[in-house]
Design an enzyme around this catalytic site. Structure first.
Site, PDB file in Angstrom:
ATOM      1  N   TYR A 173      12.143  -2.396  -5.145  1.00  0.00           N
ATOM      2  CA  TYR A 173      11.746  -3.351  -4.093  1.00  0.00           C
ATOM      3  C   TYR A 173      11.973  -4.784  -4.542  1.00  0.00           C
ATOM      4  O   TYR A 173      12.521  -5.609  -3.832  1.00  0.00           O
ATOM      5  CB  TYR A 173      10.257  -3.161  -3.736  1.00  0.00           C
ATOM      6  CG  TYR A 173      10.040  -2.304  -2.517  1.00  0.00           C
ATOM      7  CD1 TYR A 173       9.651  -2.869  -1.309  1.00  0.00           C
ATOM      8  CD2 TYR A 173      10.236  -0.940  -2.559  1.00  0.00           C
ATOM      9  CE1 TYR A 173       9.463  -2.102  -0.183  1.00  0.00           C
ATOM     10  CE2 TYR A 173      10.050  -0.154  -1.446  1.00  0.00           C
ATOM     11  CZ  TYR A 173       9.660  -0.731  -0.251  1.00  0.00           C
ATOM     12  OH  TYR A 173       9.479   0.035   0.853  1.00  0.00           O
ATOM     13  N   HIS A 231      16.976  30.720  14.879  1.00  0.00           N
ATOM     14  CA  HIS A 231      16.100  31.846  14.655  1.00  0.00           C
ATOM     15  C   HIS A 231      16.287  32.439  13.269  1.00  0.00           C
ATOM     16  O   HIS A 231      17.425  32.561  12.817  1.00  0.00           O
ATOM     17  CB  HIS A 231      16.410  32.918  15.715  1.00  0.00           C
ATOM     18  CG  HIS A 231      15.443  34.046  15.687  1.00  0.00           C
ATOM     19  ND1 HIS A 231      14.136  33.919  16.105  1.00  0.00           N
ATOM     20  CD2 HIS A 231      15.597  35.324  15.264  1.00  0.00           C
ATOM     21  CE1 HIS A 231      13.528  35.082  15.951  1.00  0.00           C
ATOM     22  NE2 HIS A 231      14.387  35.954  15.448  1.00  0.00           N
ATOM     23  N   LYS A 267       0.551   9.666  -2.158  1.00  0.00           N
ATOM     24  CA  LYS A 267      -0.130  10.730  -1.400  1.00  0.00           C
ATOM     25  C   LYS A 267       0.799  11.912  -1.172  1.00  0.00           C
ATOM     26  O   LYS A 267       0.424  13.070  -1.346  1.00  0.00           O
ATOM     27  CB  LYS A 267      -0.629  10.132  -0.080  1.00  0.00           C
ATOM     28  CG  LYS A 267      -1.306  11.058   0.890  1.00  0.00           C
ATOM     29  CD  LYS A 267      -0.395  11.827   1.801  1.00  0.00           C
ATOM     30  CE  LYS A 267       0.612  11.028   2.545  1.00  0.00           C
ATOM     31  NZ  LYS A 267       0.082  10.149   3.560  1.00  0.00           N
ATOM     32  N   TYR A 274      -7.073  10.130   8.933  1.00  0.00           N
ATOM     33  CA  TYR A 274      -5.863  10.455   8.174  1.00  0.00           C
ATOM     34  C   TYR A 274      -6.159  10.687   6.681  1.00  0.00           C
ATOM     35  O   TYR A 274      -5.787  11.706   6.103  1.00  0.00           O
ATOM     36  CB  TYR A 274      -4.891   9.279   8.231  1.00  0.00           C
ATOM     37  CG  TYR A 274      -3.987   9.160   9.416  1.00  0.00           C
ATOM     38  CD1 TYR A 274      -2.680   9.626   9.351  1.00  0.00           C
ATOM     39  CD2 TYR A 274      -4.392   8.539  10.578  1.00  0.00           C
ATOM     40  CE1 TYR A 274      -1.801   9.467  10.413  1.00  0.00           C
ATOM     41  CE2 TYR A 274      -3.524   8.377  11.650  1.00  0.00           C
ATOM     42  CZ  TYR A 274      -2.229   8.845  11.559  1.00  0.00           C
ATOM     43  OH  TYR A 274      -1.368   8.685  12.594  1.00  0.00           O
ATOM     44  N   ARG A 315     -10.196  12.164  15.063  1.00  0.00           N
ATOM     45  CA  ARG A 315     -10.440  11.568  16.381  1.00  0.00           C
ATOM     46  C   ARG A 315      -9.206  10.778  16.820  1.00  0.00           C
ATOM     47  O   ARG A 315      -8.556  10.130  16.009  1.00  0.00           O
ATOM     48  CB  ARG A 315     -11.655  10.628  16.314  1.00  0.00           C
ATOM     49  CG  ARG A 315     -12.117  10.133  17.654  1.00  0.00           C
ATOM     50  CD  ARG A 315     -13.509   9.541  17.537  1.00  0.00           C
ATOM     51  NE  ARG A 315     -13.545   8.371  16.676  1.00  0.00           N
ATOM     52  CZ  ARG A 315     -13.181   7.148  17.048  1.00  0.00           C
ATOM     53  NH1 ARG A 315     -12.755   6.931  18.277  1.00  0.00           N
ATOM     54  NH2 ARG A 315     -13.244   6.135  16.202  1.00  0.00           N
ATOM     55  N   GLU A 340      -6.092  14.275   4.555  1.00  0.00           N
ATOM     56  CA  GLU A 340      -4.991  14.423   3.593  1.00  0.00           C
ATOM     57  C   GLU A 340      -5.528  14.593   2.169  1.00  0.00           C
ATOM     58  O   GLU A 340      -5.098  15.472   1.417  1.00  0.00           O
ATOM     59  CB  GLU A 340      -4.065  13.201   3.649  1.00  0.00           C
ATOM     60  CG  GLU A 340      -3.241  13.139   4.926  1.00  0.00           C
ATOM     61  CD  GLU A 340      -2.296  11.947   4.973  1.00  0.00           C
ATOM     62  OE1 GLU A 340      -2.475  10.989   4.193  1.00  0.00           O
ATOM     63  OE2 GLU A 340      -1.358  11.975   5.809  1.00  0.00           O
ATOM     64  N   THR A 376       0.828  -1.213   0.000  1.00  0.00           N
ATOM     65  CA  THR A 376       0.000   0.000   0.000  1.00  0.00           C
ATOM     66  C   THR A 376       0.858   1.257   0.000  1.00  0.00           C
ATOM     67  O   THR A 376       0.619   2.193  -0.757  1.00  0.00           O
ATOM     68  CB  THR A 376      -0.897   0.007   1.265  1.00  0.00           C
ATOM     69  OG1 THR A 376      -1.722  -1.153   1.242  1.00  0.00           O
ATOM     70  CG2 THR A 376      -1.774   1.250   1.311  1.00  0.00           C
ATOM     71  N   CYS A 377       1.876   1.290   0.860  1.00  0.00           N
ATOM     72  CA  CYS A 377       2.661   2.507   1.053  1.00  0.00           C
ATOM     73  C   CYS A 377       3.227   3.015  -0.269  1.00  0.00           C
ATOM     74  O   CYS A 377       3.061   4.185  -0.620  1.00  0.00           O
ATOM     75  CB  CYS A 377       3.773   2.240   2.058  1.00  0.00           C
ATOM     76  SG  CYS A 377       4.912   3.613   2.223  1.00  0.00           S
ATOM     77  N   GLU A 384      11.859  26.613  16.411  1.00  0.00           N
ATOM     78  CA  GLU A 384      12.387  27.181  17.658  1.00  0.00           C
ATOM     79  C   GLU A 384      11.294  27.285  18.724  1.00  0.00           C
ATOM     80  O   GLU A 384      11.580  27.403  19.905  1.00  0.00           O
ATOM     81  CB  GLU A 384      13.053  28.533  17.420  1.00  0.00           C
ATOM     82  CG  GLU A 384      12.111  29.661  17.097  1.00  0.00           C
ATOM     83  CD  GLU A 384      12.836  30.980  16.834  1.00  0.00           C
ATOM     84  OE1 GLU A 384      13.781  31.300  17.568  1.00  0.00           O
ATOM     85  OE2 GLU A 384      12.449  31.690  15.883  1.00  0.00           O
ATOM     86  N   CYS A 444       1.354   6.091   1.228  1.00  0.00           N
ATOM     87  CA  CYS A 444       2.254   7.178   1.646  1.00  0.00           C
ATOM     88  C   CYS A 444       2.943   7.887   0.482  1.00  0.00           C
ATOM     89  O   CYS A 444       2.984   9.120   0.443  1.00  0.00           O
ATOM     90  CB  CYS A 444       3.354   6.635   2.549  1.00  0.00           C
ATOM     91  SG  CYS A 444       2.893   5.277   3.604  1.00  0.00           S
TER      92      CYS A 444
END
Ligand code: NDP
Length: 450
Positions: free
Chosen positions: A99, A434, A51, A177, A204, A181, A42-43, A439, A48
């Site tokens: 992969y 900064h 997306k 999620y 939630r 997204e 899936t990823c 920060e 991921c």
């Protein structure tokens, strides 16, 4: 050496399965992996990675708008969905082949096809049957669409990345999620976006203040319908009509159900073994990822503990080391950092206020709501938010929550500090960089007792 064909047979070449296979093979085990759909799971294919690419595309919309306050002038910035899709496909194909070749280079035997168990130590792929001393079920999950009239007209996150053109309008169902997204990127890629969620605020399970802020932020870019839910979808000649439970009617060219995912554990031949499933279809495992069948293990979304790629990787790696290497410490599920790549990002590590309270912890809260420097000139009204929870007993930071651009990038370092047991005093003693958003983590001084 025993009489099995393999020491480890892995079903599923997603994040957990590939990691377990490679580690086991590198430790000298004879390993095979079977994959019926796509290497990387899936990823890589529909999660991921694509997306994040679509989210990058969406960020340009904000950047073009923001640039005007900094003096940029242009008249014609247009987005071409087909170009994004074509380039995304090329990159995903490249990753898939990486992969597959990583597995082959590790000496793992690769079977392309659906594998089923035919006993505690036997697996069938196509018309071939193999035996293995250990079997790992790393079969992942699949989008779940609730049962309602016309649900067949809703697509899921799987289909979104195959769309060759953008719809004019879309309704996204859910408030987790994927819903936030996807609604975030659709809204910026020229699609009129409606978000329908049954709760009163999004995400939630996340910290309540984070939920308030992100619900407000998403309401700037989407038409948000809260405390309502889909009742039916009626197909019309040129669009889909959504009837909500309160009777409200909406129209959209497409509907995406982002209503959760379920373990993909059907039709695996589990009945030929002692493996048990829970009520959600997740494979039941003990603390060593062993099922009720001593030769069979499971990791990742299939066990439905924490459905995140890095967690599946950790579980797969831990199991391979446990089976073929040195025994390692138990898997730790504390302080798992996570980010939601909505706009702005949400990132979090450790406890939310309700979780810390439920554990009976006494803690202080440090927080800040602010508008980042960039937006003084861009004119964008976007809010950022940061919160740290500090345990009163030992001054350790036990929760960190951040709503800001690139919060996912910024939370990674904070998670390292939290895993090292950093105290608020250590955060305070660290100099800020900064001017940055990050920060804020080391300049929070006002506390409120929770
Ligand atoms: P989530 O569990 O995050 O959210 C599902 C949403 O659908 C919730 O808002 C839920 O409502 C709602 N829902 C569930 N059932 C119904 C129903 N019958 N009717 C109406 N609404 C319903 O699932 P997602 O699909 O968004 O994502 C699945 C998982 O994948 C995530 O939990 C996460 O683990 C992982 N993921 C991680 C990402 C990342 O790391 N950035 C990105 C995407 C996914 P309610 O809240 O009321 O239960």
């Amino acid at each position: 050496m025993d009489s099995y064909d393999y020491d480890l047979f892995v079903i599923g070449a997603g994040s957990g399965g590939v990691r377990a296979s490679r580690i086991a093979a590198n430790l000298g085990a004879r390993v095979a992996v079977a994959e019926e759909r796509y290497f990387g799971g899936t990823c890589v294919n529909v999660g991921c990675v694509p997306k994040k690419l679509y989210s990058y595309a969406a960020h340009y919309k904000d950047d073009f708008e923001d640039s005007k306050g900094f003096g940029w002038e242009y008249s014609d910035a247009r987005f071409n969905w087909a170009v994004l899709k074509k380039n995304k496909d090329k990159e995903i194909n490249r990753l898939k082949s990486i992969y597959e070749s990583l597995l082959q280079k590790s000496g793992v035997s690769v079977f392309e096809g659906r594998a089923r168990l035919v006993g505690p130590n036997e697996i069938q792929v196509g018309n071939k049957t193999c035996s293995a001393r250990h079997i790992l079920l790393a079969v992942g999950g699949w989008p779940h669409v609730p049962d309602f009239e016309g649900s067949e007209y809703a697509i899921t996150s799987n289909e979104v990345f195959g769309m060759s053109s953008a719809p004019k309008s879309i309704a996204v169902l859910g408030g987790g999620y994927i819903a936030v997204e996807f609604a975030s990127f659709f809204a910026r890629l020229g699609v009129e976006t409606t978000l329908v969620y049954r709760g009163n605020k999004l995400l939630r399970g996340f910290d309540e203040d984070v939920r308030d802020i992100i619900t407000g932020e998403l309401a700037r870019s989407t038409n948000m319908v809260l405390e309502d839910d889909i009742s039916k979808i009626i197909k019309q000649s040129n669009c889909l009509k959504l009837v909500l439970k309160t009777g409200v009617m909406l129209e959209a060219e497409q509907v995406v159900a982002a209503t959760g995912r379920k373990p993909l554990t059907q039709d695996l031949g589990l009945e030929t073994t002692a493996v048990e499933l829970d009520d959600d279809g997740a494979i039941k495992v003990d603390s060593s990822f062993c099922t009720a069948e001593p030769s069979i293990y499971a990791v990742g979304d299939a066990i439905n503990r924490v459905a995140l790629t890095p967690v599946a990787l950790m579980e797969g790696q831990w199991l391979a080391q446990r089976l073929f290497g040195e025994t390692t410490d138990p898997v730790r599920y504390e302080n798992i950092p996570t980010a939601v790549f909505c706009h702005p990002n949400v990132a979090t590590c450790g406890y939310s206020e309700p979780q810390a309270r439920a554990l009976g912890l006494a803690f202080d809260v440090y927080e800040s709501r602010f508008r980042q420097l960039r937006h003084t000139l861009s004119g964008r009204q976007e809010l950022s938010y940061i919160k740290l929870l500090v345990n009163q007993a030992d001054d350790r930071v036990i929760g960190a929550h951040f709503v800001a651009p690139d919060a996912g990038e910024l939370m990674q370092g904070v998670a390292v500090a939290m895993n090292a047991g950093a105290t608020k005093r250590a955060f305070d003693a660290t100099l800020g960089i900064h001017p940055t958003l990050a920060e804020e983590f080391v300049t929070l001084r006002e506390k409120r007792v929770a």
